[in-house]
Write an enzyme that holds these catalytic residues in place. Sequence first.
Site, PDB file in Angstrom:
ATOM      1  N   CYS A 166      14.993  -4.502  -3.688  1.00  0.00           N
ATOM      2  CA  CYS A 166      15.829  -3.567  -4.999  1.00  0.00           C
ATOM      3  C   CYS A 166      15.651  -2.734  -5.492  1.00  0.00           C
ATOM      4  O   CYS A 166      15.520  -2.590  -6.851  1.00  0.00           O
ATOM      5  CB  CYS A 166      17.134  -4.488  -5.658  1.00  0.00           C
TER       6      CYS A 166
ATOM      7  N   ARG B  14       1.122  -1.672   0.051  1.00  0.00           N
ATOM      8  CA  ARG B  14       0.209  -0.342  -0.090  1.00  0.00           C
ATOM      9  C   ARG B  14       0.913   1.188   0.436  1.00  0.00           C
ATOM     10  O   ARG B  14       0.531   1.636  -0.964  1.00  0.00           O
ATOM     11  CB  ARG B  14      -1.093   0.062   1.110  1.00  0.00           C
TER      12      ARG B  14
HETATM   13  N1  LLP Z   1     -17.115  -4.428  -3.247  1.00  0.00           N
HETATM   14  C1  LLP Z   1     -16.558  -4.238  -5.184  1.00  0.00           C
HETATM   15  C2  LLP Z   1     -16.931  -4.788  -6.025  1.00  0.00           C
HETATM   16  C3  LLP Z   1     -14.700  -4.350  -4.660  1.00  0.00           C
HETATM   17  O1  LLP Z   1     -14.576  -3.757  -5.758  1.00  0.00           O
HETATM   18  C4  LLP Z   1     -14.503  -3.633  -3.502  1.00  0.00           C
HETATM   19  C5  LLP Z   1     -12.760  -2.941  -3.487  1.00  0.00           C
HETATM   20  C6  LLP Z   1     -14.983  -3.533  -2.360  1.00  0.00           C
HETATM   21  C7  LLP Z   1     -16.785  -3.914  -2.731  1.00  0.00           C
HETATM   22  C8  LLP Z   1     -14.894  -3.486  -1.380  1.00  0.00           C
HETATM   23  O2  LLP Z   1     -14.520  -2.132  -0.614  1.00  0.00           O
HETATM   24  P1  LLP Z   1     -14.103  -1.637   0.574  1.00  0.00           P
HETATM   25  O3  LLP Z   1     -15.374  -1.722   2.158  1.00  0.00           O
HETATM   26  O4  LLP Z   1     -12.471  -2.315   1.569  1.00  0.00           O
HETATM   27  O5  LLP Z   1     -13.163  -0.331   0.356  1.00  0.00           O
HETATM   28  N2  LLP Z   1      -6.160  -2.154  -2.723  1.00  0.00           N
HETATM   29  C9  LLP Z   1      -7.008  -1.151  -2.374  1.00  0.00           C
HETATM   30  C10 LLP Z   1      -7.889  -0.996  -2.530  1.00  0.00           C
HETATM   31  C11 LLP Z   1      -8.980  -1.576  -3.613  1.00  0.00           C
HETATM   32  C12 LLP Z   1     -10.304  -1.852  -3.402  1.00  0.00           C
HETATM   33  C13 LLP Z   1     -11.244  -2.787  -4.731  1.00  0.00           C
HETATM   34  N3  LLP Z   1     -12.174  -2.710  -4.501  1.00  0.00           N
HETATM   35  C14 LLP Z   1      -6.455  -0.636  -0.998  1.00  0.00           C
HETATM   36  O6  LLP Z   1      -5.534  -0.696  -0.198  1.00  0.00           O
HETATM   37  O7  LLP Z   1      -6.273   1.243  -1.076  1.00  0.00           O
END
Ligand code: LLP
Length: 432
Positions: free
Chosen positions: A362, A331
């Site tokens: 690296c 992140r």
């Molecule tokens: N539903 C769908 C269709 C999604 O694409 C996502 C997240 C969620 C639910 C859940 O979202 P949340 O409640 O966790 O915000 N890697 C990034 C976050 C990517 C989110 C992708 N989709 C980070 O580390 O901030």
Amino acid sequence: MTVDPQLLNAAAVDYVNDILQMEGVALQDIANAVGTPTYAYSAASLRSQYQLLYSALGALPHRLHYAVKANSTLAVLKLFADLGAGFDIVSGGELSRVLAIGGDPAHVVFSGVGKTVAEIDFALKTGIECFNVESASELARISQRAELLGKVAPIALRINPNVDPKTHPYISTGLKENKFGILQEAALPLYQQAAADPNLNVRGVACHIGSQIHDPEPLFDALEQLLALVDELSGHGISLTDIDLGGGFGVTYEAEPAFDIEAWGEQISKTLCDRGLHLSIEPGRFLTANAGVLLTRVEYLKPAVLESGSDETVDSKNFAVVDAAMNDLLRPSLYQSWHGILPATTKTHGDPLCWDIVGPICESGDWLAKDRMLSIQEGDLLAILSAGAYGSTLSSNYNTRNRAAEVLVSGDAYKVVRRRETLQDQLSTEIS
Ligand code: LLP
């Protein structure tokens, strides 16, 4: 050493007699027994976040479909399944994880823009609750596969409402320029096509506009648009039973105000109470982010080089090289995200200095935190906070590093729920 109380507020850890603990377990005991880097999750925190979100929606008929991508560790999935959660998946792999913990496929919704034939067939045979369909071509493919397999596919269209969630551009998903969902203007003919298709059962409408959202207004705007569509469809004789508002509820990493989940829940309840629609939400980060820490040890200190004859630092920084890296927690490198860092003990080694906490990989992008005032020595144990969401799931084997171990803490005990990967694990898929 003084610790910013804000950090302790957000995270599922606290100092007891100078020692950093998660529930009743000293983090140094975990590190000594399991090694580092290791992810530790608090079961109590996972449960309380779930209850908080669930109860915010009061008497409204609703289900939380936990977004598996946030943290797909089996023990975490099992904990949520035991609380009554369904699951939001985006791949056949995630469906396999849900099945592996005995999760009920009848409470699984399948999102994602690129569902393959194999994934669609797997989900149809398993009998999932709903496909959240993201394009006209996907709708046609699901219909064909359902016909071939003698099934009727339950579907919702994922609408892209073109609202700005005001978050990092990489995790915004509800704007026209994002690849996700079907634009509202294109929805009616697709619903009509689906309603006339004997291979499809039209259940509902879905949307997910982004992640780490703090202002609830865009979420309410999206809801209004979905309800306008529900009414328009009903005027055409298509009546929906389900509405899925996605996830995205923001958490506190640094000093962001906590998402007011109670106020949001009240507003949603007020808007939906007479609608007769069953509500789903797909939270990921809100349930897991602050329940987890990444434990890492300081390998080397590389203090800044001082210009001779001066006590000023010249173009040089204090680097603490730790044994966790961007492959363990991507992140900071990917989104320049901020994670709190706490030492495992407040017994200090003199005055704090300003450190960049970096990994051994690296790449200069391999950093975990920048410009942190810490009093540290080589060998010290640090906890990187708020690492329970999109931590282990975004990890990789870059630099042929083994993926970290994971433990689940509950009361005075902890369990290793994922053993550290071995080199044998990594090499076993290859031949030379
Ligand atoms: N539903 C769908 C269709 C999604 O694409 C996502 C997240 C969620 C639910 C859940 O979202 P949340 O409640 O966790 O915000 N890697 C990034 C976050 C990517 C989110 C992708 N989709 C980070 O580390 O901030």
